[in-house]
Write a protein that holds these residues in place. Structure first.
Motif, PDB file in Angstrom:
ATOM      1  N   GLY A 224       0.783  -1.226   0.000  1.00 42.73           N
ATOM      2  CA  GLY A 224       0.000   0.000   0.000  1.00 42.73           C
ATOM      3  C   GLY A 224       0.810   1.267   0.000  1.00 42.73           C
ATOM      4  O   GLY A 224       0.268   2.343  -0.281  1.00 42.73           O
ATOM      5  N   VAL A 225       2.095   1.204   0.287  1.00 37.97           N
ATOM      6  CA  VAL A 225       2.956   2.385   0.236  1.00 37.97           C
ATOM      7  C   VAL A 225       3.371   2.634  -1.208  1.00 37.97           C
ATOM      8  O   VAL A 225       3.696   1.688  -1.934  1.00 37.97           O
ATOM      9  N   ARG A 226       3.357   3.879  -1.628  1.00 40.20           N
ATOM     10  CA  ARG A 226       3.730   4.232  -2.990  1.00 40.20           C
ATOM     11  C   ARG A 226       4.763   5.350  -2.981  1.00 40.20           C
ATOM     12  O   ARG A 226       4.613   6.342  -2.263  1.00 40.20           O
ATOM     13  N   LEU A 227       5.815   5.168  -3.787  1.00 43.39           N
ATOM     14  CA  LEU A 227       6.829   6.197  -3.991  1.00 43.39           C
ATOM     15  C   LEU A 227       6.881   6.535  -5.483  1.00 43.39           C
ATOM     16  O   LEU A 227       6.913   5.634  -6.324  1.00 43.39           O
ATOM     17  N   ASN A 228       6.877   7.808  -5.801  1.00 37.66           N
ATOM     18  CA  ASN A 228       6.974   8.236  -7.186  1.00 37.66           C
ATOM     19  C   ASN A 228       7.866   9.458  -7.287  1.00 37.66           C
ATOM     20  O   ASN A 228       7.883  10.303  -6.375  1.00 37.66           O
ATOM     21  N   ALA A 229       8.618   9.538  -8.392  1.00 34.68           N
ATOM     22  CA  ALA A 229       9.511  10.667  -8.595  1.00 34.68           C
ATOM     23  C   ALA A 229       9.805  10.820 -10.082  1.00 34.68           C
ATOM     24  O   ALA A 229       9.783   9.845 -10.836  1.00 34.68           O
ATOM     25  N   PHE A 230      10.064  12.049 -10.494  1.00 37.10           N
ATOM     26  CA  PHE A 230      10.517  12.287 -11.866  1.00 37.10           C
ATOM     27  C   PHE A 230      11.461  13.487 -11.865  1.00 37.10           C
ATOM     28  O   PHE A 230      11.399  14.354 -10.988  1.00 37.10           O
ATOM     29  N   VAL A 231      12.362  13.527 -12.853  1.00 44.17           N
ATOM     30  CA  VAL A 231      13.325  14.618 -12.984  1.00 44.17           C
ATOM     31  C   VAL A 231      12.630  15.792 -13.668  1.00 44.17           C
ATOM     32  O   VAL A 231      12.296  15.733 -14.850  1.00 44.17           O
ATOM     33  N   GLU A 232      12.405  16.832 -12.893  1.00 42.08           N
ATOM     34  CA  GLU A 232      11.746  18.024 -13.421  1.00 42.08           C
ATOM     35  C   GLU A 232      12.714  18.898 -14.201  1.00 42.08           C
ATOM     36  O   GLU A 232      12.353  19.532 -15.193  1.00 42.08           O
ATOM     37  N   HIS A 233      13.951  18.917 -13.742  1.00 44.39           N
ATOM     38  CA  HIS A 233      15.001  19.662 -14.447  1.00 44.39           C
ATOM     39  C   HIS A 233      16.308  18.899 -14.282  1.00 44.39           C
ATOM     40  O   HIS A 233      16.666  18.515 -13.168  1.00 44.39           O
ATOM     41  N   GLY A 234      16.993  18.685 -15.406  1.00 41.16           N
ATOM     42  CA  GLY A 234      18.224  17.906 -15.316  1.00 41.16           C
ATOM     43  C   GLY A 234      19.352  18.397 -16.179  1.00 41.16           C
ATOM     44  O   GLY A 234      20.310  17.666 -16.434  1.00 41.16           O
ATOM     45  N   GLY A 235      19.253  19.613 -16.650  1.00 40.78           N
ATOM     46  CA  GLY A 235      20.292  20.160 -17.507  1.00 40.78           C
ATOM     47  C   GLY A 235      19.703  20.971 -18.637  1.00 40.78           C
ATOM     48  O   GLY A 235      18.478  21.049 -18.809  1.00 40.78           O
ATOM     49  N   GLU A 236      20.612  21.578 -19.422  1.00 46.15           N
ATOM     50  CA  GLU A 236      20.170  22.452 -20.505  1.00 46.15           C
ATOM     51  C   GLU A 236      20.566  21.913 -21.876  1.00 46.15           C
ATOM     52  O   GLU A 236      19.755  21.837 -22.785  1.00 46.15           O
ATOM     53  N   VAL A 237      21.827  21.541 -22.017  1.00 44.81           N
ATOM     54  CA  VAL A 237      22.353  21.060 -23.303  1.00 44.81           C
ATOM     55  C   VAL A 237      23.342  19.930 -23.023  1.00 44.81           C
ATOM     56  O   VAL A 237      23.829  19.760 -21.899  1.00 44.81           O
ATOM     57  N   THR A 238      23.659  19.147 -24.058  1.00 47.27           N
ATOM     58  CA  THR A 238      24.506  17.971 -23.851  1.00 47.27           C
ATOM     59  C   THR A 238      25.959  18.302 -23.550  1.00 47.27           C
ATOM     60  O   THR A 238      26.658  17.484 -22.942  1.00 47.27           O
ATOM     61  N   ASN A 239      26.426  19.467 -23.972  1.00 46.07           N
ATOM     62  CA  ASN A 239      27.861  19.754 -23.782  1.00 46.07           C
ATOM     63  C   ASN A 239      28.164  20.537 -22.513  1.00 46.07           C
ATOM     64  O   ASN A 239      29.272  21.035 -22.335  1.00 46.07           O
ATOM     65  N   ILE A 240      27.163  20.664 -21.642  1.00 42.89           N
ATOM     66  CA  ILE A 240      27.402  21.259 -20.319  1.00 42.89           C
ATOM     67  C   ILE A 240      26.929  20.278 -19.254  1.00 42.89           C
ATOM     68  O   ILE A 240      25.760  19.900 -19.227  1.00 42.89           O
ATOM     69  N   ILE A 241      27.837  19.844 -18.422  1.00 43.14           N
ATOM     70  CA  ILE A 241      27.450  18.994 -17.301  1.00 43.14           C
ATOM     71  C   ILE A 241      26.621  19.827 -16.331  1.00 43.14           C
ATOM     72  O   ILE A 241      27.048  20.911 -15.919  1.00 43.14           O
ATOM     73  N   PRO A 242      25.430  19.361 -15.980  1.00 42.80           N
ATOM     74  CA  PRO A 242      24.508  20.223 -15.231  1.00 42.80           C
ATOM     75  C   PRO A 242      24.960  20.481 -13.798  1.00 42.80           C
ATOM     76  O   PRO A 242      25.374  19.567 -13.079  1.00 42.80           O
ATOM     77  N   ALA A 243      24.819  21.739 -13.420  1.00 45.83           N
ATOM     78  CA  ALA A 243      25.104  22.132 -12.039  1.00 45.83           C
ATOM     79  C   ALA A 243      23.861  22.056 -11.175  1.00 45.83           C
ATOM     80  O   ALA A 243      23.952  22.174  -9.949  1.00 45.83           O
ATOM     81  N   ARG A 244      22.724  21.853 -11.804  1.00 42.35           N
ATOM     82  CA  ARG A 244      21.478  21.859 -11.046  1.00 42.35           C
ATOM     83  C   ARG A 244      20.545  20.798 -11.601  1.00 42.35           C
ATOM     84  O   ARG A 244      20.406  20.636 -12.815  1.00 42.35           O
ATOM     85  N   ALA A 245      19.913  20.063 -10.692  1.00 38.98           N
ATOM     86  CA  ALA A 245      18.883  19.095 -11.056  1.00 38.98           C
ATOM     87  C   ALA A 245      17.775  19.166 -10.005  1.00 38.98           C
ATOM     88  O   ALA A 245      18.050  19.337  -8.823  1.00 38.98           O
ATOM     89  N   VAL A 246      16.542  19.026 -10.470  1.00 39.88           N
ATOM     90  CA  VAL A 246      15.395  19.069  -9.576  1.00 39.88           C
ATOM     91  C   VAL A 246      14.567  17.804  -9.795  1.00 39.88           C
ATOM     92  O   VAL A 246      14.211  17.477 -10.928  1.00 39.88           O
ATOM     93  N   VAL A 247      14.305  17.100  -8.701  1.00 37.53           N
ATOM     94  CA  VAL A 247      13.478  15.898  -8.745  1.00 37.53           C
ATOM     95  C   VAL A 247      12.203  16.172  -7.945  1.00 37.53           C
ATOM     96  O   VAL A 247      12.268  16.518  -6.764  1.00 37.53           O
ATOM     97  N   SER A 248      11.041  16.041  -8.604  1.00 40.61           N
ATOM     98  CA  SER A 248       9.764  16.135  -7.902  1.00 40.61           C
ATOM     99  C   SER A 248       9.369  14.740  -7.433  1.00 40.61           C
ATOM    100  O   SER A 248       9.515  13.763  -8.176  1.00 40.61           O
ATOM    101  N   ALA A 249       8.850  14.651  -6.222  1.00 45.30           N
ATOM    102  CA  ALA A 249       8.601  13.338  -5.625  1.00 45.30           C
ATOM    103  C   ALA A 249       7.352  13.370  -4.763  1.00 45.30           C
ATOM    104  O   ALA A 249       6.881  14.427  -4.340  1.00 45.30           O
ATOM    105  N   GLU A 250       6.830  12.175  -4.496  1.00 45.41           N
ATOM    106  CA  GLU A 250       5.734  12.029  -3.552  1.00 45.41           C
ATOM    107  C   GLU A 250       5.827  10.674  -2.885  1.00 45.41           C
ATOM    108  O   GLU A 250       6.362   9.716  -3.444  1.00 45.41           O
ATOM    109  N   VAL A 251       5.299  10.615  -1.672  1.00 44.70           N
ATOM    110  CA  VAL A 251       5.190   9.363  -0.939  1.00 44.70           C
ATOM    111  C   VAL A 251       3.759   9.259  -0.422  1.00 44.70           C
ATOM    112  O   VAL A 251       3.193  10.245   0.042  1.00 44.70           O
ATOM    113  N   ARG A 252       3.152   8.052  -0.540  1.00 45.64           N
ATOM    114  CA  ARG A 252       1.787   7.810  -0.070  1.00 45.64           C
ATOM    115  C   ARG A 252       1.791   6.641   0.907  1.00 45.64           C
ATOM    116  O   ARG A 252       2.519   5.663   0.716  1.00 45.64           O
ATOM    117  N   ALA A 253       0.923   6.758   1.914  1.00 45.61           N
ATOM    118  CA  ALA A 253       0.742   5.670   2.873  1.00 45.61           C
ATOM    119  C   ALA A 253      -0.642   5.814   3.499  1.00 45.61           C
ATOM    120  O   ALA A 253      -1.279   6.871   3.409  1.00 45.61           O
TER     121      ALA A 253
END
Length: 410
Positions: A224-253
């Protein structure tokens, strides 16, 4: 009102509210159709709120638009009795698929119940509040309204939600999950992906490691417990290693204690991603927490009996337990019910285009009418039973001022 209504009195009252709903039937069906045909997202429900508020004004309610500082909330009140019932009208829709959760049914049922009860409010010593509650799908409108004091004078609160099927699940065994939604931001250091990758601290790596850890954690969780997450922001272009990433998440019980425990374990996954990648990280809520639903047994029993009296089939062997609702927050603050009512013959699963069509059908309109009558009859049974009435008023009197005004973001 008399200290104890006779069976004849109760039957007469029930016939009276049935007649009132019957007199409004064509208008209520129209309300269900027009709200269904004009879906609006959370906090943008101007048409729906205005439609309901206008009809309440026509019926003699004192209406406040933009109530409790929320633009698409309204509060409509009739009656001045000591016993206050707050009937919740939800009306927000889902992106792309409209009223696939059937909030047009919820809004119409709430309006119908309020119109009916208003006509017998003085006889019942009742104060009827029709409360327009925006942003149930996302945004936690009821949590925000609780914080603003919308239930401070409530004795009880109720609403009814549409479902698919040919039978109604017992209200007493219908539950929902608590859900906590948040965003995790990883901060690293950018660098050219070809010329100087060794200079970077990859925030995208932190996000990836965290998601892998969450996937592994799922194997060790209770049913009955549920975990979900997705990458909301993970970079801009392929030739720049990203300095910032944002993961949106939720937990249910299914209860808050389990939710807290599992959330801590989930956050450890994000901490591990940060540690392994060398990033820093921070977490912030994205909307109010939805608490698990607690059905009041006195109200739930009356609801089940009234659905059966209407000729509907109530199933007691199992209940609905998936999903979450901000009505759960209300149920922790005041005695409440949030039953489900079947759109008879509907086969679509809520949150699908199929159920959106069902919600807009004549069967969906009938579910709203039956839901309105069920709430009206349940309220009558509650306030005319001396022991039940006294017990609920005692609970209200025992609440300290401000007890319902829990902070929306904890």
């Amino acid at each position: 009102m008399p200290s104890q209504a006779t069976a004849v009195d109760v039957e007469t009252l029930k016939k009276s509210v049935s007649a009132t709903i019957g007199s409004w039937e064509d208008r209520l069906r129209e309300v269900s159709r027009v709200i269904h045909g004009n879906p609006e997202l959370a906090f943008e429900e101007h048409f729906a709120a205005d439609t309901l508020a206008t009809i309440a004004e026509e019926a003699g309610f004192a209406v406040e638009r933009g109530a409790y500082g929320m633009e698409t909330c309204f509060e409509a009140v009739r009656g001045s009795g000591e016993f206050t019932v707050v009937i919740c009208a939800e009306y927000d829709a889902l992106p792309e698929i409209g009223h696939a959760c059937g909030h047009n049914i919820i809004a119409t049922a709430a309006l119908g119940a309020a119109l009916a009860l208003a006509e017998v409010a003085d006889e019942l010593g009742l104060r009827v509040v029709l409360l327009g509650t925006p942003a149930e799908e996302h945004g936690g409108g009821k949590a925000l309204l609780l914080e603003a004091g919308a239930w401070e004078q409530a004795t009880v609160s109720m609403m009814v939600h549409g479902a698919s099927g040919t039978e109604d699940f017992s209200c007493a065994i219908t539950h929902s999950q608590a859900v906590d939604r948040f965003a995790v931001t990883f901060t690293g250091r950018a660098a050219h992906a070809a010329a100087a990758p060794h200079k970077a601290i990859n925030a995208g790596d932190a996000a990836t490691i965290s998601q892998v850890a969450i996937g592994l954690l799922r194997q060790q969780l209770p049913d009955g417990v549920r975990l979900n997450a997705f990458v909301e922001h993970g970079g801009e272009v392929t030739n720049i290693i990203p300095a910032r990433a944002v993961v949106s998440a939720e937990v249910r019980a299914h209860d808050l204690e389990t939710l807290e425990d599992i959330k801590e374990r989930m956050l450890n996954c994000f901490a591990g991603g940060a540690l392994a990648s060398g990033c820093t990280w921070e977490v912030a809520p994205t909307e109010p927490r939805y608490e698990n639903l607690v059905q009041n047994t006195l109200l739930a029993g009356a609801w089940d009996r009234n659905l059966q009296a209407m000729g509907r089939t109530v199933v007691h062997s199992s209940g609905l337990t998936g999903g979450s609702t901000d009505m759960g927050n209300v149920s922790h603050a005041v005695p409440s019910i949030h039953p489900m009512i079947a759109v008879l013959g509907a086969t679509g699963v809520p949150h699908t285009l199929e159920f959106a069509a069902d919600a807009g059908s004549p069967a969906g309109e009938q579910a709203a009418l039956d839901g309105a009558l069920g709430m009206a009859w349940t309220t009558i049974d509650t306030v005319t039973n001396p022991e039940t009435r006294a017990a609920l008023l005692e609970l209200q009197a025992a609440r300290r001022p401000g007890a319902t005004r829990s902070p929306a973001l904890g």
